[in-house]
Design a protein around this motif. Structure first.
Motif, PDB file in Angstrom:
ATOM      1  N   ASN B  72       0.807  -1.216   0.000  1.00 15.67           N
ATOM      2  CA  ASN B  72       0.000   0.000   0.000  1.00 15.67           C
ATOM      3  C   ASN B  72       0.844   1.271   0.000  1.00 15.67           C
ATOM      4  OD1 ASN B  72      -2.267  -1.537  -0.056  1.00 15.67           O
ATOM      5  ND2 ASN B  72      -2.481  -1.599   2.166  1.00 15.67           N
ATOM      6  N   THR B  73       2.071   1.154   0.496  1.00 10.78           N
ATOM      7  CA  THR B  73       2.956   2.312   0.470  1.00 10.78           C
ATOM      8  C   THR B  73       3.115   2.815  -0.959  1.00 10.78           C
ATOM      9  OG1 THR B  73       4.126   1.461   2.403  1.00 10.78           O
ATOM     10  CG2 THR B  73       5.291   3.095   1.054  1.00 10.78           C
ATOM     11  N   GLY B  74       3.138   1.918  -1.901  1.00 21.04           N
ATOM     12  CA  GLY B  74       3.363   2.309  -3.287  1.00 21.04           C
ATOM     13  C   GLY B  74       2.097   2.590  -4.060  1.00 21.04           C
ATOM     14  N   ARG B  75       0.966   2.590  -3.397  1.00 22.25           N
ATOM     15  CA  ARG B  75      -0.274   2.741  -4.163  1.00 22.25           C
ATOM     16  C   ARG B  75      -1.300   3.580  -3.427  1.00 22.25           C
ATOM     17  NH1 ARG B  75      -1.251  -1.910  -6.455  1.00 22.25           N
ATOM     18  NH2 ARG B  75       0.869  -2.632  -6.232  1.00 22.25           N
ATOM     19  N   ASN B  76      -0.830   4.467  -2.580  1.00 21.77           N
ATOM     20  CA  ASN B  76      -1.811   5.274  -1.840  1.00 21.77           C
ATOM     21  C   ASN B  76      -1.858   6.699  -2.353  1.00 21.77           C
ATOM     22  OD1 ASN B  76      -0.437   7.249   0.299  1.00 21.77           O
ATOM     23  ND2 ASN B  76       0.847   5.448   0.002  1.00 21.77           N
ATOM     24  N   THR B  77      -2.865   7.414  -1.926  1.00 18.13           N
ATOM     25  CA  THR B  77      -3.088   8.766  -2.455  1.00 18.13           C
ATOM     26  C   THR B  77      -2.341   9.822  -1.657  1.00 18.13           C
ATOM     27  OG1 THR B  77      -5.146   8.737  -1.220  1.00 18.13           O
ATOM     28  CG2 THR B  77      -5.288   8.288  -3.560  1.00 18.13           C
ATOM     29  N   THR B  78      -1.487   9.387  -0.771  1.00 18.41           N
ATOM     30  CA  THR B  78      -0.447  10.196  -0.110  1.00 18.41           C
ATOM     31  C   THR B  78      -0.939  11.347   0.772  1.00 18.41           C
ATOM     32  OG1 THR B  78       0.081  11.914  -1.760  1.00 18.41           O
ATOM     33  CG2 THR B  78       0.989   9.727  -2.175  1.00 18.41           C
ATOM     34  N   GLN B 105      15.491  15.842   5.328  1.00 20.81           N
ATOM     35  CA  GLN B 105      16.815  16.129   5.879  1.00 20.81           C
ATOM     36  C   GLN B 105      17.302  14.957   6.728  1.00 20.81           C
ATOM     37  OE1 GLN B 105      14.255  18.377   5.771  1.00 20.81           O
ATOM     38  NE2 GLN B 105      15.245  19.427   4.059  1.00 20.81           N
ATOM     39  N   ASP B 106      16.398  14.382   7.526  1.00 21.79           N
ATOM     40  CA  ASP B 106      16.812  13.272   8.383  1.00 21.79           C
ATOM     41  C   ASP B 106      17.347  12.103   7.556  1.00 21.79           C
ATOM     42  OD1 ASP B 106      15.949  14.772  10.476  1.00 21.79           O
ATOM     43  OD2 ASP B 106      14.063  13.687  10.780  1.00 21.79           O
ATOM     44  N   LEU B 107      16.689  11.863   6.440  1.00 25.65           N
ATOM     45  CA  LEU B 107      17.074  10.710   5.620  1.00 25.65           C
ATOM     46  C   LEU B 107      18.060  11.066   4.521  1.00 25.65           C
ATOM     47  CD1 LEU B 107      13.588   8.968   5.066  1.00 25.65           C
ATOM     48  CD2 LEU B 107      15.288   8.481   6.820  1.00 25.65           C
ATOM     49  N   ASN B 108      18.332  12.347   4.346  1.00 30.06           N
ATOM     50  CA  ASN B 108      19.103  12.820   3.200  1.00 30.06           C
ATOM     51  C   ASN B 108      18.491  12.275   1.906  1.00 30.06           C
ATOM     52  OD1 ASN B 108      22.060  12.098   1.438  1.00 30.06           O
ATOM     53  ND2 ASN B 108      21.373  14.175   1.858  1.00 30.06           N
ATOM     54  N   TYR B 109      17.189  12.414   1.813  1.00 35.26           N
ATOM     55  CA  TYR B 109      16.457  11.906   0.649  1.00 35.26           C
ATOM     56  C   TYR B 109      15.218  12.774   0.513  1.00 35.26           C
ATOM     57  CZ  TYR B 109      15.393   8.222  -2.712  1.00 35.26           C
ATOM     58  OH  TYR B 109      15.190   7.507  -3.860  1.00 35.26           O
ATOM     59  N   ASN B 110      15.040  13.378  -0.612  1.00 35.02           N
ATOM     60  CA  ASN B 110      13.922  14.306  -0.753  1.00 35.02           C
ATOM     61  C   ASN B 110      12.615  13.541  -0.942  1.00 35.02           C
ATOM     62  OD1 ASN B 110      12.202  16.376  -1.199  1.00 35.02           O
ATOM     63  ND2 ASN B 110      13.305  17.251  -2.946  1.00 35.02           N
ATOM     64  N   THR B 180       0.916  16.343   1.366  1.00 39.94           N
ATOM     65  CA  THR B 180       1.205  15.092   0.673  1.00 39.94           C
ATOM     66  C   THR B 180       2.717  14.865   0.672  1.00 39.94           C
ATOM     67  OG1 THR B 180       1.471  16.200  -1.440  1.00 39.94           O
ATOM     68  CG2 THR B 180      -0.729  15.375  -0.938  1.00 39.94           C
ATOM     69  N   ALA B 181       3.124  13.676   0.278  1.00 39.76           N
ATOM     70  CA  ALA B 181       4.551  13.403   0.079  1.00 39.76           C
ATOM     71  C   ALA B 181       4.668  12.398  -1.056  1.00 39.76           C
ATOM     72  CB  ALA B 181       5.189  12.845   1.342  1.00 39.76           C
ATOM     73  N   ARG B 182       5.874  12.270  -1.559  1.00 42.61           N
ATOM     74  CA  ARG B 182       6.132  11.322  -2.649  1.00 42.61           C
ATOM     75  C   ARG B 182       6.260   9.936  -2.018  1.00 42.61           C
ATOM     76  NH1 ARG B 182       6.125   8.517  -6.195  1.00 42.61           N
ATOM     77  NH2 ARG B 182       7.738   8.057  -7.707  1.00 42.61           N
ATOM     78  N   HIS B 183       5.182   9.141  -2.224  1.00 40.30           N
ATOM     79  CA  HIS B 183       5.087   7.893  -1.454  1.00 40.30           C
ATOM     80  C   HIS B 183       6.252   6.926  -1.671  1.00 40.30           C
ATOM     81  CE1 HIS B 183       3.217   7.538  -5.354  1.00 40.30           C
ATOM     82  NE2 HIS B 183       3.405   6.240  -5.308  1.00 40.30           N
ATOM     83  N   ASP B 184       6.655   6.721  -2.917  1.00 39.49           N
ATOM     84  CA  ASP B 184       7.741   5.767  -3.161  1.00 39.49           C
ATOM     85  C   ASP B 184       9.021   6.224  -2.469  1.00 39.49           C
ATOM     86  OD1 ASP B 184       6.250   4.074  -4.903  1.00 39.49           O
ATOM     87  OD2 ASP B 184       6.532   5.522  -6.521  1.00 39.49           O
ATOM     88  N   ALA B 185       9.237   7.543  -2.513  1.00 41.31           N
ATOM     89  CA  ALA B 185      10.474   8.074  -1.943  1.00 41.31           C
ATOM     90  C   ALA B 185      10.560   7.797  -0.452  1.00 41.31           C
ATOM     91  CB  ALA B 185      10.564   9.574  -2.218  1.00 41.31           C
TER      92      ALA B 185
ATOM     93  N   GLY D 123      15.283  10.635 -11.351  1.00 40.57           N
ATOM     94  CA  GLY D 123      15.300  10.690  -9.894  1.00 40.57           C
ATOM     95  C   GLY D 123      16.138  11.797  -9.306  1.00 40.57           C
ATOM     96  N   PHE D 124      16.547  12.770 -10.126  1.00 38.79           N
ATOM     97  CA  PHE D 124      17.439  13.811  -9.567  1.00 38.79           C
ATOM     98  C   PHE D 124      16.781  14.531  -8.398  1.00 38.79           C
ATOM     99  CE2 PHE D 124      15.652  17.914 -10.766  1.00 38.79           C
ATOM    100  CZ  PHE D 124      14.703  17.546 -11.691  1.00 38.79           C
ATOM    101  N   TYR D 125      15.437  14.635  -8.469  1.00 34.21           N
ATOM    102  CA  TYR D 125      14.780  15.426  -7.423  1.00 34.21           C
ATOM    103  C   TYR D 125      14.816  14.763  -6.059  1.00 34.21           C
ATOM    104  CZ  TYR D 125      11.536  12.910 -10.451  1.00 34.21           C
ATOM    105  OH  TYR D 125      10.983  11.991 -11.278  1.00 34.21           O
ATOM    106  N   TYR D 126      15.069  13.466  -6.020  1.00 30.69           N
ATOM    107  CA  TYR D 126      15.174  12.844  -4.691  1.00 30.69           C
ATOM    108  C   TYR D 126      16.486  13.216  -4.015  1.00 30.69           C
ATOM    109  CZ  TYR D 126      11.532   9.969  -6.734  1.00 30.69           C
ATOM    110  OH  TYR D 126      10.389   9.540  -7.352  1.00 30.69           O
TER     111      TYR D 126
END
Ligand SMILES: Cc1cc2nc3c(=O)[nH]c(=O)nc-3n(C[C@H](O)[C@H](O)[C@H](O)COP(=O)(O)OP(=O)(O)OC[C@H]3O[C@@H](n4cnc5c(N)ncnc54)[C@H](O)[C@@H]3O)c2cc1C
Ligand SMILES: NC(=O)c1ccc[n+]([C@@H]2O[C@H](COP(=O)([O-])OP(=O)(O)OC[C@H]3O[C@@H](n4cnc5c(N)ncnc54)[C@H](O)[C@@H]3O)[C@@H](O)[C@H]2O)c1
Ligand SMILES: Cc1cc2nc3c(=O)[nH]c(=O)nc-3n(C[C@H](O)[C@H](O)[C@H](O)COP(=O)(O)O)c2cc1C
Ligand SMILES: [Zn+2]
Lengths: 194, 414, 112, 995
Positions: B72-78, B105-110, B180-185, D123-126
């Motif tokens: 569901n993490t990859g298929r939700n409306t975020t 910032q915590d994950l160093n991943y946008n 919202t957030a980018r769910h896959d990320a 994926g640059f934006y990540y």
């Protein structure tokens, strides 16, 4: 009966089919054991015909009986007769476990006529309305867009359709839209009646 | 782990991006771990992450039967919000929302957390009362929400028809810091951070049995062999029933399909998330431009990740009424997920009858927003045996009648 | 988009004519039952990946409740039967066995 | 340059010009054109800009797989974005705009992204926009969002109409090519009911373009005959411009019919919901592009599309077309171009040897064929200027440059597996044809466990005309259990293709970063490779990381190439990598068609009482309750709603008020076991109720929570009439039936929902009796009809049942009459009541009056977590009964605890009105740092009767704390003190109602 006012006051519409609310229509709901002899006799005495087979309607004279469920019938008869007939039936079934109620005001009845009948119905209901799925005389309780409804064909070009009174306007509007001549589908018109 | 930054991108741009390494490693499973997390969705990964980050437990494996984040993490409306009514929910979801604020910032991943604001429309008197009540509760729970009138609704969301002939908008409950957030990320970012701590992320590894001794969990059997553990967290959302059966207990859960759809992308026209519960529909616009739309759940148990089309019809019908401009917009894709629905529609974060085995499930239609908070709380529960955030969400609440019922304030739970 | 045949009126129902009613063959426990039993009855649900017995109502039709045996993974329907029974009919059990030898569900199934 | 040829064009009528506008320019096409063919005829090669890099793009395909030529079509409220120019028929006056550029198509500022593309890989934006933190919300995201999306949003409201259509058929066939037609002929002749649909406006599919000969004649002749045969069959229905959109469980097929491309007279589109015994997918195949550098430059097209434009529309994409291929079929394009008098300077064939019959024909016409050769690079920016060549088996060292103005590419064909796959049909890899094709042994299975989809023709992987008809014939004959022969098809034998996933095979990074896989989303070979390098090795990860296949064409052109590249990068076999999931719809369909007829007045059913029109005519403001609308109040002109409510309350308490109570549920419960059943349903003891009497009852669910309340009247020994809340009628009736049918099926009880049989009017106030008496017909004196009694009779000549019950604390009668006479009674009451000061009142006045009396309201005092005991309703819970629904639930520890929040009244110290939903605060905070609470307001009003604010609330141990002052928190942080009091504010002894 000047103050008996049906939901739409007998409104009608001429489109790909003619849609008309029938006024003066009475109805009795009967719940009971449809196999019970007393009940069958009492009903036949009132209606003038046998209880219809499951999923069917039967009619004679001014009275029609619609099979609604394994333990429910809907009897259509003139409005003026309904209350009295319900009382009589109730009386005859006094010793039988059954529920009889005059429901003449609870529902609206529309008559649909014309060759585009099946096409019009098919826009609103998931029920199979092909000639094979809905032959003349078969009665279906189903869904009409977002409300419950029931219908049966009296002949290839005439259907009676009932819905609850409160949504009569909605159903009428639905039928009007579905029967818009500009939206002709021509799907079932070619189908052979079996 | 190469740190991500604009500088790193510029550097790589001039060497054909050859320097990027794997976001997370792909190790062979060890014989045993201190902790096994079953389920590589957001919640499982977040649990692992916080076990390491907050409690120093890094001998951890996350076992995922398919691909990471493919549930569901990859298929939700975020949708991310915390304007819940009941105290325990508000605490958990607000903790989660606040963690989202710093997650990139915590994950160093946008993860593109976008606090653009969520509004829940009130279209009946009943909803007005329900949302005002929630606003009052939120004020005491430390959740910033606000009741706004129809005019303000229109200002925030000009494409909405607030004078809908059928259900005029009477106002809304507005949470400006929701979004919202980018769910896959979210899944990828956690996996990368876990991997960097030395944890094992093992994909295509399906747990098929749970082993125990003297009422205590000892490990799992998988399609990639047996793996031992001291503690285990079951975090498998729609599949919780199956895992519980392996562990020998039953859950107050049914798994049903929930659907969503996206439109073709269009230029930005909607800057907020709107939920309209009277007519049953919700919608937001993604950073790519599609309208992301949530549908309804089926009433029957289902594991196919497909649902029935009439829910799509109902949802779209509601949204065309609320946003007449989407009428000529086209649906691009629809899909389904399998959500785990509990008896009171609130999640379960709990010890289980099997010692050392913990369960995190029952998020149903609304657990994406809870991902970091749930991971935080679950990690605490697993590490310490207790967490104030999970106390109310134990399995025993059903037999006690201590429901956490969020539907009372008029809502669906997305 | 399921279709299920109503065992009362015989109509091949579209899913939108039905309402789903969850797990079938629950035994009601009222006052006097212990906490475990009551919890079991009210909350703890069968949620199998595979054959499931469940309740449906032909709501937009004859109004009757019936039971269906259906796979939750293939959505295959092994049969529908009237609700006034405490266990699935043998012929439906046989139909399931033909496809899933060794199946079980609560108290029913094959003792392989 | 692209141009209109002087001859050819099987679908156009050159004699009928059609004018249209593109980006403001007036252009001309001809009847039968698509927007795409008309633009090409006008040498408008540049048709749009790509999503991410804003690269100039032209049309690439000729059907629904088109990724580039997306247009905004129409104007104003009929504007529609993202229309594929290839599927938009040219209609007179059509206006179209290209998309995703500023300020113009030719000059686009966003094209800077293409220059920066090395900084913008997958994926640059990540990886960036991380610091400083607030910058994401305030700077980066707004910028990214501004560049999002393709077309501009539609404007709405949409003036057009849409509808649904439901059919049941034995066999639904999707695709009207030769395979679909043949399938229909066989099934139709076998007597099955058949629905055959084709997404385009023509029957026949590719065969007429490809020049197949069937039964010794041109394909078109066979097609025409087949169509005529089918049209003559009564059991076969044929629909063009109808797209199979999705296959769902149990044989449900969704199809989308386009009825009008302009301003429609009737519905614009129709959504078909088809219940099919069996679904046949005859959806053909789609050609694959070849990844080479610059394969996206306008003028590079699919070879089949070039052929389509030439043959169908008499339009040439260029005068000099270079063809790049790995298979024989592309040579048909060469031949078609030559036949049209155009030049084919070169065919670049990746295969080391080129021998087939079709290449020989091209060779014989003097075309230069270079085997083992690749396109190193396409030259040109906004249109093709030439190609640079290299060895296929190399890194891209240029050997030669050739001038041309178009490139036709063909990487082979892939069956269209979408519909087959939507519901679980599996595909197998066919290495010889380098594609996935439906595996008949792993078809989707239906309700009975058997396969319900069959793929035939090119869609089944049997690509060429002969085998396509062969598979259609064999499979459908088997399906319907007849024997049938396939017509003889003459096609040129084709030599095997050589899979070519990249040109050249070992291309440098520089080239790979210019090879487009997904044209719309700008995903290049280098992006997929980067994804693999970074561990996004599942095909689903690659898709999500790179956005490959997520554009509006859903990867129809890109998916296979993309996963082949991924497989190559991982050193895996293609079938091990697998495909992503196919999801409906096949091609995008409008939201409007999904919503169907449900818009405007018929968006939802609106339930009307018999008095609805009167309320409307008398200025009612409405409150939706379920699908009903109830009058909230009846403001007079110039009066505020609030003032109207206050007036209505006062008038009812002083004179007499009328309430339309018709929406209340009325359920009849009858039978020898009715009383026993009622005792299970209600918490009260109902079996002791005497005929002729009424009793207020409560219903709980098995959890013990209060779900409904209402007055029960016992009609006779074995008949009860149960009133429910407005929202509860259907729900409670269903609840009763459920218990009767599934638990107590041996009890002899029948129920009937008679809600709509009756109109019900509450006549309320000190003058209520006078008013009713003035209509004549019944004695309603205290003796004849005591409080909590009911009686049948006739009022004003109308048969009526009168209940003496009160929800306001006033003398009150509820009069039920047949619905068709409700309006008449209402009119009479209004008329006769004039002298008595009668006024109608709405739900808000009702709410206030019941609150003044401390009566609870389901939905206000209850919220699904409240038990009757919380509301001080213990008196309505029978202690004598062993069991009722909810009794066991209420015995659970949390529900039986003595510190539950319980119902009390509240008076603010200053007389102000507490806000609805406010919470009472307690000392300190809980373990999660939340302020402790000890109660909440459930209802709050200004009482016109008492002239101050009154409220009901649930407060911890409330009834034990009467007189105590507690503080209620406002959302602004302030607190309002209120004193706990009895919830009965008015006439505590009930003297007014019992007169
Ligand atoms: C259509 C849709 C819309 C939604 N919209 C929202 C929304 O707007 N906002 C919101 O907050 N929430 C939303 N949700 C809910 C949200 O998606 C979920 O609650 C949340 O993502 C659950 O995360 P999870 O990590 O618990 O589960 P998942 O992401 O499902 O992860 C569970 C993982 O466990 C794995 N697994 C299962 N069995 C095994 C096994 N035997 N061995 C190993 N691994 C196994 C699965 O493969 C899966 O990857 C939505 C859900 C759906 C389906
Ligand atoms: N020689 C080759 O390599 C090669 C390759 C591919 C195709 N072909 C040619 O293809 C033809 C095969 O015949 P066929 O009938 O299998 O395929 P076809 O492509 O001729 O016909 C398929 C039809 O299905 C329609 N269609 C596709 N998806 C649809 C949908 N979702 N809804 C409604 N309609 C849809 C298309 O518009 C088309 O008309 C032969 O003429 C053959 O020569 C040849
Ligand atoms: C928030 C969100 C946005 C999406 N946007 C798109 C999109 O633009 N294009 C697309 O093809 N799919 C989009 N999808 C759907 C996915 O392609 C996919 O259908 C979904 O993740 C479920 O996976 P599955 O279909 O592979 O089972 C989106 C999904 C989500 C959750
Ligand atoms: Zn039935």
């Amino acid at each position: 009966m000047f103050d008996v006012q049906t939901a739409l006051d007998g409104a009608s519409f001429d489109g790909a089919v003619r849609v008309a609310e029938l006024t003066g229509q009475g109805m009795i709901s009967l719940r009971g054991d449809l196999g019970d002899a007393t009940l069958r006799d009492a009903v036949s005495a009132l209606t003038g015909h046998d209880i219809p087979a499951p999923l069917h309607a039967a009619w004679s004279g001014e009275v029609t009986t619609v099979w609604m469920s394994p333990d429910e019938l809907l009897i259509l008869l003139p409005y003026a007769d309904a209350a009295g007939a319900a009382r009589d039936l109730q009386g005859k079934l006094a010793g039988t476990h059954a529920l009889v109620h005059d429901m003449s005001d609870a529902r609206s009845l529309f008559r649909l006529t014309g060759p585009a009948l099946r096409d019009t119905l098919a826009k609103l209901t998931p029920a199979d309305v092909s000639p094979a799925g809905l032959p003349v005389g078969m009665a279906r309780r189903t869904r009409l867009a977002q409300v419950p409804g029931a219908f049966f064909l009296r002949d290839a070009q005439t259907a009676d359709l009932v819905c609850f009174r409160s949504v009569a306007r909605y159903v009428f509007d639905l039928l009007k839209t579905a029967a818009d001549p500009a939206g002709r589908v021509g799907y079932f018109e070619g189908f052979p009646e079996p | 782990m190469t740190r991500y930054s604009a500088f790193a991108i510029a550097r790589e741009a001039f060497r054909q991006h050859k320097g990027w390494d794997r976001a997370w490693e792909n190790p062979e499973p060890r014989k045993s771990y201190d902790v096994i997390i079953v389920g590589g969705g957001g919640h499982g990964l977040a649990t692992a992450y916080h076990l390491g980050k907050n409690h120093g437990i890094t001998n951890v494996a996350v076992l995922e039967k398919g691909w990471l984040g493919g549930g569901n993490t990859g298929r939700n409306t975020t949708i991310i919000r915390s304007n819940y009514l009941q105290d325990p929910s508000a605490a958990l979801y607000e903790k989660s929302r606040s963690l989202y604020e710093t997650m990139s910032q915590d994950l160093n991943y946008n993860v593109m957390f976008s606090p653009r604001g969520v509004m829940m429309l009130a279209q009946t008197e009943h909803e007005v009362r329900g949302y005002k009540r929630t606003a009052h509760a939120n004020a005491l729970q430390g959740v910033t929400t606000e009741w706004i009138n129809a005019k303000r609704v229109k200002e925030l969301c000009p494409i909405m028809n607030i004078d809908g002939p059928r259900y005029p908008v009477l106002g809304a409950l507005w949470q400006a810091r929701a979004g919202t957030a980018r769910h896959d990320a979210v899944a990828w970012g956690y996996a990368r951070a876990c991997s960097a701590m030395g944890m094992h992320i093992i994909q295509k590894c399906e747990v098929t049995g749970i082993t125990s001794q003297d009422g205590r969990v000892t490990g799992v059997t998988t399609n990639r062999g047996d793996i031992g553990c001291k503690k285990m967290g079951i975090v498998v959302a729609g599949h919780s029933g199956a895992l519980a059966e392996m562990a020998g207990f039953r859950l107050p859960i049914e798994s049903v399909a929930l659907q969503a759809l996206v439109s073709e992308p269009i230029k930005p026209c909607m800057d907020v998330v709107v939920m309209a519960n009277t007519v049953h529909g919700y919608m937001s616009q993604s950073d790519k431009g599609e309208m992301v739309i949530g549908g309804g759940t089926d009433g029957y148990n289902n594991y196919t990740q497909r649902g029935s089309f009439h829910h799509i019809e109902e949802t779209v019908r509601a949204l065309v009424e609320t946003f007449p401009m989407i009428s000529r917009l086209k649906m691009l894709r629809q899909w389904g997920g399998i959500v785990d629905v509990t008896g009171d529609r609130s999640p379960i974060l709990s010890k289980t009858p099997l010692d050392g085995c913990f369960i995190n499930c029952g998020w149903g239609t609304g657990g994406f927003k809870a991902t970091p908070g749930s991971g935080w709380a679950m990690a605490e529960l697993m590490a310490k045996g207790h967490s104030p955030l999970t106390d109310a969400f134990g399995l025993e609440r059903f037999r006690e009648g201590r429901f956490i019922d969020e539907s009372v304030a008029a809502g669906v739970a997305h | 988009m399921l279709t299920l045949q109503c065992p009362y009126c015989g109509v091949q129902c579209d899913e939108t004519e039905l309402t789903a009613g969850g797990e079938a063959h629950l035994t009601r426990h009222g006052p006097g039952s212990d906490a475990d039993t009551f919890e079991q009855y009210l909350f703890l649900r069968e949620n199998p990946r595979g054959v499931h017995f469940e309740r449906w109502r032909h709501a937009h039709g004859c109004g009757k409740w019936f039971h269906a045996a259906r796979s939750t993974t293939t959505l295959r329907v092994f049969g529908t039967y009237k609700a006034q029974t405490t266990e699935p009919p043998q012929q439906i059990r046989d139909a399931i066995s033909a496809v899933h030898p060794g199946w079980s569900w609560r108290n029913f199934g094959e003792t392989a | 340059m692209s141009l209109r040829l002087s001859t050819g064009g099987r679908l156009i009528d050159r004699t009928t010009p059609v004018s249209f506008r593109f980006n403001g320019r007036h252009l001309k096409g001809v009847k039968g054109d698509t927007l795409a063919s008309a633009l090409l005829a006008n040498d408008q090669m540049l048709m749009g800009r790509s999503f991410k890099y804003h690269r100039p793009r032209g049309v690439m395909a000729a059907g629904p797989e088109e990724p580039n030529a997306l247009m905004g079509v129409g104007r104003g409220e009929r504007f529609e974005p993202n229309q594929r120019a290839t599927q938009q028929p040219l209609t007179g006056g059509l206006t179209a705009q290209s998309q995703n550029h500023w300020p113009s198509l030719e000059f686009d500022v966003g094209a800077i992204n293409a220059r920066l593309s090395r900084f913008l890989p997958a994926g640059f934006y990540y990886k960036t926009f991380l610091f400083p933190r607030p910058a994401w919300k305030h700077v980066f995201e707004p910028v990214i969002r501004q560049s999002a999306g393709l077309g501009r949003p539609p404007e709405g409201p949409d003036p057009d109409r849409y509808e649904h259509f439901n059919v049941n058929v034995d066999i639904a066939i999707v695709g009207g090519g030769i395979a679909g037609l043949q399938a229909a002929l066989i099934a139709g002749r076998a007597g099955k009911t058949v629905l055959l649909m084709e997404q385009t406006a023509q029957w026949g599919g590719r065969a007429p373009v490809d020049g197949d000969l069937i039964d010794g004649g041109p394909a078109q002749a066979w097609i025409d005959a087949a169509v005529a045969d089918l049209a003559a069959m009564e059991n076969v229905q044929m629909r063009r411009e109808t797209m199979g959109a999705g296959v769902y469980d149990h044989g449900y097929l969704l199809a989308h019919e386009t009825l009008s491309h302009g301003v429609p007279e009737g519905p614009r589109q129709r959504l078909w919901r088809i219940r099919a015994g069996h679904i046949v997918t005859a959806t053909g195949a789609i050609e694959r592009p070849i990844p080479f550098a610059g394969n996206d430059v306008p003028g590079v097209m699919l070879a089949s599309a070039v052929r389509d434009f030439v043959v169908n529309y008499g339009v040439a994409p260029g005068k000099r077309t270079v063809i790049a291929t790995n298979n024989d079929d592309a040579y048909r394009t060469a031949l078609a171009l030559l036949y049209a008098g155009l030049s084919v300077p070169l065919i670049v064939d990746a295969r080391p040897e080129v021998t087939g019959a079709l290449p020989e024909q091209a060779r014989a016409r003097g075309v230069r064929i270079e085997a083992g050769t690749a396109i190193a690079k396409v030259k040109g920016g906004k249109r093709v200027e030439g190609v640079a060549l290299c060895a296929q088996d190399g890194e891209g060292a240029v050997t030669e440059e050739v001038v041309c103005d178009a490139v036709a590419m063909s990487g082979g064909w892939s069956p269209v597996p979408h519909l087959w796959s939507h519901c679980g049909g599996k595909n197998t890899w066919d290495a010889a044809q380098a594609h996935f094709a439906p595996d008949p042994d792993r078809a989707p299975t239906g309700a009975d466990g058997s396969a319900f989809v069959t793929a035939v023709g090119a869609a089944a992987g049997t690509l060429q005309g002969d085998v396509a008809l062969g598979s259609a014939t064999a499979r459908i004959a088997a399906l319907v259990d007849v024997s049938a022969d396939a017509p003889a098809v003459e096609v040129a034998a084709e030599a095997p293709l050589a899979a070519c996933w990249m040109m050249p095979a070992r291309a440098s990074y520089e080239l790979r970063s210019k090879m487009f896989l997904d044209f719309q989303n700008d995903v290049k070979v280098s992006d997929v490779q980067l994804a693999a390098q970074e561990g996004f090795v599942s095909v689903e990860h690659t898709k999500r990381y790179t956005t490959l296949g997520m554009a509006t064409d859903q990867g129809k052109l890109s998916n296979i190439n993309g996963l082949a590249i991924l497989a190559q990068e991982l050193g895996e076999e293609i079938p091990n990598v697998g495909t992503t999931t196919f999801r409906p719809p096949y091609a995008p369909i409008s939201m409007a068609s999904i919503a169907g007829e449900a818009r405007g007045e018929i968006f939802q059913p609106l339930r009307r009482t018999p008095m609805h029109d009167w309320h409307e005519a008398h200025g009612a403001t409405w409150e939706p309750v379920g699908h009903w609308r109830r009058p909230y109040a009846f403001p007079r002109s110039g009066e505020s709603v609030h003032d109207a409510v206050q007036r209505e309350v006062k008038n009812t308490r002083q004179n007499v008020g009328l309430l339309d109570a018709s929406t209340l549920g009325k359920i009849i419960v009858k039978g020898p076991d009715a009383a026993r059943f009622m005792d299970m349903l209600y918490t009260n003891m109902m079996s002791t109720l005497k005929p002729g009497k009424c009793r207020y009852g409560l219903m709980c669910n098995e959890n013990g929570f209060l779900v409904d309340d209402g007055v029960v009247a016992r009609l006779d020994e074995d008949t009860f009439l149960c009133h429910t809340t407005t929202g509860g009628a259907d729900r409670i009736h269903a609840h009763m039936e459920e218990w009767l049918q599934t638990e107590w099926w041996d009890w002899k009880v029948f129920t009937l929902n008679a809600t709509e049989q009756f109109a019900q009017i509450a006549v309320v106030g000190p003058k209520a009796r006078d008013l009713l008496h003035s209509l004549g017909g019944m004695d309603l004196s205290k003796d004849a009809l005591p409080f909590m009694g009911w009686v049948d009779g006739t009022i004003a000549g109308i048969p009526a049942r009168v209940f003496r019950i009160s929800f306001s604390g006033e003398l009150s009668f509820e009069v039920a009459v047949p619905a068709n006479r409700g309006r008449a009674l209402w009119d009479k009451l209004v008329e006769a009541g004039e002298a008595l000061g009668v006024m109608p009142y709405g739900t808000e006045a009702l709410h206030i009056m019941r609150a003044e009396k401390g009566f609870i309201m389901i939905g206000d005092e209850t919220d699904g977590t409240v038990i009757p005991q919380d509301l001080g309703l213990d008196w309505a819970i029978s202690k004598k009964k062993d069991d009722f629904i909810g009794k066991r639930g209420q015995q659970r520890s949390f529900l039986a605890a003595d510190d539950r929040w319980r119902l009390v009244g509240l008076e603010t110290l200053d007389g102000s009105v507490l806000p609805d939903g406010a919470y009472a605060v307690a000392e300190g905070t809980n373990a999660n740092g939340q302020r402790n609470m000890q109660g909440r307001v459930t209802s709050s009003y200004h009482s016109p009767t008492l002239g101050r604010g009154i409220a009901m609330a649930l407060v911890e141990r409330g009834p034990e704390r009467i007189g105590e002052v507690v503080n209620f928190a406002m959302t602004d942080g302030s607190e309002v003190p209120a004193r706990i009091c009895s919830p009965v504010f008015f006439d505590p002894n009930g003297e007014k109602q019992d007169v």
